[in-house]
Design an enzyme around this catalytic site. Structure first.
Site, PDB file in Angstrom:
ATOM      1  N   GLY A   1      47.814   3.296  67.070  1.00  0.00           N
ATOM      2  CA  GLY A   1      48.572   2.335  67.052  1.00  0.00           C
ATOM      3  C   GLY A   1      47.434   1.111  67.066  1.00  0.00           C
ATOM      4  N   PRO A   2      47.839  -0.150  66.898  1.00  0.00           N
ATOM      5  CG  PRO A   2      49.351  -2.049  67.140  1.00  0.00           C
ATOM      6  CD  PRO A   2      49.121  -0.496  66.986  1.00  0.00           C
TER       7      PRO A   2
ATOM      8  N   GLY B   1      44.688  -2.741  71.679  1.00  0.00           N
ATOM      9  CA  GLY B   1      45.417  -3.292  72.530  1.00  0.00           C
ATOM     10  C   GLY B   1      46.723  -3.053  73.172  1.00  0.00           C
ATOM     11  CB  VAL B   2      49.106  -1.080  71.926  1.00  0.00           C
ATOM     12  CG1 VAL B   2      49.279  -2.120  70.846  1.00  0.00           C
ATOM     13  CG2 VAL B   2      48.637   0.243  71.267  1.00  0.00           C
ATOM     14  N   GLY B   3      47.176  -0.048  74.756  1.00  0.00           N
ATOM     15  CA  GLY B   3      47.247   0.902  75.818  1.00  0.00           C
ATOM     16  C   GLY B   3      46.936   2.401  75.565  1.00  0.00           C
ATOM     17  CE  LYS B   4      44.644   2.648  69.800  1.00  0.00           C
ATOM     18  NZ  LYS B   4      44.662   1.403  70.124  1.00  0.00           N
ATOM     19  CB  THR B   5      41.574   3.668  76.007  1.00  0.00           C
ATOM     20  OG1 THR B   5      41.067   3.633  74.677  1.00  0.00           O
ATOM     21  CG2 THR B   5      40.493   4.323  76.964  1.00  0.00           C
TER      22      THR B   5
ATOM     23  CB  SER C   1      56.777  -3.418  51.971  1.00  0.00           C
ATOM     24  OG  SER C   1      55.766  -4.212  52.163  1.00  0.00           O
TER      25      SER C   1
ATOM     26  CE  LYS D   1      56.993  -4.467  56.810  1.00  0.00           C
ATOM     27  NZ  LYS D   1      57.432  -3.862  55.287  1.00  0.00           N
TER      28      LYS D   1
END
Length: 824
Positions: free
Chosen positions: A380-381, A383-387, A705, A748
């Site tokens: 994911g991009p 800052g989305v909470g992966k760590t 796209s 999008k």
């Protein structure tokens, strides 16, 4: 027959033994015309050479007796075969040496020892008798010597090289060197050098037959060079061996002395406290059999190494690593799914699909009691909470947590460690982390997997193949440890922003879980539940002193951040907390609570940083609104098309990538092929240039796209029908007019709602992705799913007749059926 006992050279006119004076060398006339011939089995005698011989056969003993009783002259000739006891004329070489018997000594074993001296070269002319021994008529061979500069140079060169041979050869005494220095005659010099070289019988016999002095010296030079090279090499070998033995003996004596001193001081091996401590640790440690065997062997080796030696520290550190690794230390799992779900909900807002997958993973572990299965990869991009999700999994399981940052890692040794042959070698970071936390079953988060590099030191991704493979990591071998270590109980979780840079073989071992970007409402909830309370606590502010209403947070999210995650939002809230803390510090007395309103944000944070791009009114033909995906979320983009007089060229600007350029060419080719069905005129295309531009030219753009947006902008340009301002579209196109699926539908759609778009045109094959869009977003837009370009025309273009679109949409399948019928 005769065999040499010892061989040595005497100076001409000086006997080899005693202080007696040898007889003077006789002239050729004084030698008898017929000489008894003594065959030599393994020696060639040169003029001037004094050598002892052993005579064994009866015929040869009788010959010596007669010679000693007479004039003492004898012919000394080499046999062609050494194994012939009584040689005949055919067994002897033609050229030999006339000699004189100096002394004779009879031995009780029926042998005779004689000392003979070589006098002159001779050639056998004819044999007179064979019994009782050989007698031959001979002629004396005189040296053919010419006084020339070449002969002098040859003689000098032979003398110099022979002196070097004497220096290196321990078998040649000083007397030989003195003789070489004092011999002036070049012929005699050659006869002195030849027998003192390590030559075979054939080479010596050849030198004896050379009557011409210059040729004799010229033949000796390469033989001297060969002898000199052999002696130098032998001397070097002997010196190296002697040096090595001397060092070994010296070290042995020093160690013995050291042990004696230690015994006198009461510090012998038996009382070494460090060694005893290591031995006790090895016995107490829960080591597997192979590790214990290596540890005991290394411990015995350490006992023999003095502490002052550098190798002692290397062996000591290696033992320390073996002892302190968590071979059998595990953390007990807390497999309570309700508690795990509660922890995930408390620490993360939203991400329902991700949480469900993690809970399913934990449920499988609870039932199977083992982890062998897919390795999770959170993509994911930023800052989305992966760590933080990885840390939450560790909290839910009750395990210890380790984070290994892979970003910028380029050395394979970071994973596998360095071999112990290197100075300062250590195990890889994985084993270092396991030793630090003292557990063999932690949750290990491999962060930023897509940032791993590779250079001349190896590829860390290749080393991770073994680490992340459940079928192999039960026997992971670190280069430093050189022992199999079980990693099968470690729960590996990886994170990445992109999957494209990840090695394909490594990607095949991962189960991908995508973390989408947060919506504005999700960011609001995260800020309210997590970010604001944490920042207030970190800055020493009580919750009631500073209030941030929802309107303020929405304004902050919309105008001061543009990201997929919440890191920038967290920094802005921290800035507000610092401003508030400064204000409270300046106040004296009772602290008055403060509420930050949206209009006050510019006072605290400065002017707004981002003005949300609103979809403006489209007032001209050739302009279309598209949708794009970026690492920080979605965005809208405009495609502008115009034409001008020219030569039929297609101009593409706006920092477009190769894929996007190909989409523009495919769009133009499709429209030219379907011009009649679409009622478009391309009759003057060769006289006009077509220019397609995507604004924000400094931002690189790529991907397929935008194909649907480009083709609708071109239709608008050539048909002079404007595209509706509240419509945005995305989709890949083919030359047959099909609209193909694309990614990033959720991002999008969020960008479209944020920009005021009310209608979306999406590929039909993306209908399944529409359910991922938050409900509040789906309620605010109307979506049209299309599978063909013709279906999108009446939805996007003002005044476009719907009948033409329907007719064009069904035309392509009808043609395909016709082609199939013809082919059948």
């Amino acid at each position: 027959m005769s065999t040499p006992d010892t061989e040595f050279i005497s100076i001409l006119g000086t006997p080899a033994t005693g202080g007696e004076t040898a007889p003077v060398r006789p002239s050729a006339r004084s030698l008898p015309e017929v000489l008894p011939v003594l065959g030599l089995s393994d020696i060639v005698i040169f003029p001037g050479m004094v050598v002892p011989l052993v005579v064994e056969s009866a015929a040869s003993i009788r010959l010596i007796d007669d010679v000693v009783a007479g004039d003492r002259f004898v012919g000394l000739i080499l046999q062609k075969r050494a194994d012939v006891d009584n040689p005949g004329p055919e067994d002897l070489w033609e050229v030999g040496c006339a000699g004189r018997v100096l002394r004779m000594l009879k031995i009780p074993d029926n042998t005779v020892r004689v000392l003979v001296e070589g006098l002159r070269r001779l050639r056998v002319v004819a044999f007179e008798t064979r019994e009782p021994y050989l007698r031959a008529r001979h002629e004396i061979l005189k040296d053919l010597e010419e006084e020339s500069v070449e002969t002098t140079a040859l003689a000098r060169n032979v003398r110099e090289r022979f002196e070097e041979v004497i220096e290196l050869s321990p078998a040649l005494n000083e007397q030989v060197k003195v003789a070489a220095l004092n011999v002036e005659d070049p012929g005699r010099l050659g006869d002195l050098v030849a027998p003192n070289l390590n030559l075979n019988l054939a080479e010596r016999q050849h030198l004896l037959t050379l009557v011409e002095v210059k040729e004799r010296l010229r033949t000796l030079l390469p033989l001297l060079a060969r002898e000199l090279e052999v002696l130098k090499l032998g001397s070097k070998i002997q010196k190296d061996v002697s040096s090595s033995m001397s060092k070994t003996q010296r070290d042995y004596f020093l160690r013995e002395q050291m042990r004696a001193i230690q015994r006198e001081l009461g510090e012998g091996e038996e009382g070494n406290p460090e060694w005893e401590s290591l031995r006790a640790q090895v016995e107490q440690a829960a080591l597997p059999d192979d590790a214990r065997q290596v540890a005991v062997k290394e411990l015995d080796r350490l006992r023999q190494i003095p502490p002052a030696v550098a190798e002692y520290t290397v062996a000591r550190n290696y033992l320390d690593w073996i002892i302190n690794l968590p071979w059998g230390k595990v953390t007990e799992d807390k497999l309570d799914l309700e508690a795990a779900e509660r922890i995930l909900d408390e620490q993360h807002y939203g991400l329902a699909k991700v949480k469900d997958r993690l809970l399913e993973f934990l449920a499988v572990i609870k039932l199977s009691q083992r982890i062998k299965g897919p390795i999770l990869c959170l993509v994911g991009p930023p800052g989305v909470g992966k760590t933080s999700l990885g840390r939450s999994v560790a909290d839910a399981l009750g395990r210890k947590f380790v984070r290994l940052a892979l970003g910028g890692m380029r050395d394979e040794a970071e994973i596998r460690g360095h071999r112990r042959t290197y100075v300062g070698a250590m195990p890889g970071r994985l084993l270092q982390s396991l030793r630090r936390i003292e557990s063999k079953n932690p949750v290990v988060l491999l962060d930023e997997l897509d940032k791993v590099g590779a250079d001349f030191r190896g590829d860390p991704a290749a080393a991770l193949l073994e680490v992340l493979d459940p079928q192999q990591n039960h026997a992971f071998v670190d280069h430093y440890l050189d022992l199999p270590f079980d990693l099968s109980r470690v729960l590996f979780i990886t994170t990445a922003n992109w999957l494209d840079p990840v090695h394909p073989a490594l990607r095949d071992r991962l189960e991908i879980i995508e973390l989408p970007s947060y919506t504005a409402e999700e960011k609001l909830q995260i800020a309210r539940r997590h970010l604001v309370p944490r920042q207030m606590e970190e800055h020493g502010l009580k919750p009631k002193l500073v209030r941030l209403p929802d309107a303020t947070l929405r304004h902050l999210i919309r105008h001061y951040t543009r990201e997929a995650g919440v890191r920038q939002l967290d920094r802005e809230i921290a800035a507000l907390a610092r401003k508030a803390a400064r204000r409270f510090v300046r106040q004296r007395g009772v602290l008055e609570p403060m509420t930050i309103q949206p209009g006050e944000l510019e006072t605290y944070l400065g002017p707004v940083r981002f003005v949300p791009e609103r979809a403006g009114a489209i007032t001209e033909c050739g302009i279309a609104t598209g949708l794009a995906w970026t690492p920080v979320g979605g965005d809208i983009l405009y495609v502008e098309a115009t034409r001008m007089p020219g030569t039929g060229k297609l101009l593409l600007t706006g920092s477009l990538g190769e894929v996007m350029k190909e989409s523009a060419q495919a769009a133009l080719s499709y429209l030219r092929g379907q011009a009649r069905a679409l009622s478009l005129s391309f009759s003057e295309f060769d006289k006009q240039d077509l220019h397609i531009h995507v604004p924000a030219g400094a931002t690189p753009k790529d991907g397929p796209s935008a194909g649907l947006t480009i083709v609708l902008a071109l239709v608008s340009l050539y048909s002079q029908h404007r595209i509706r301002s509240d419509v945005a579209m995305t989709g890949e196109i083919s030359l047959r007019g099909r609209v193909l699926p694309v990614g990033g539908i959720k991002e999008k759609a969020l960008a479209a709602v944020r920009s005021g778009i009310r209608q979306l045109i999406l590929p039909e094959q993306n209908r399944k992705d529409w359910s991922d869009v938050p409900p509040e977003v789906r309620e605010r837009v109307q979506v049209h799913f299309v599978s063909h370009i013709a279906e999108a025309l009446p939805q996007a273009l003002r005044g476009w007749p719907s009948g033409d679109g329907a007719r064009l949409a069904v035309a392509e399948p009808r043609h395909r059926r016709a082609r199939a019928a013809v082919a059948g």
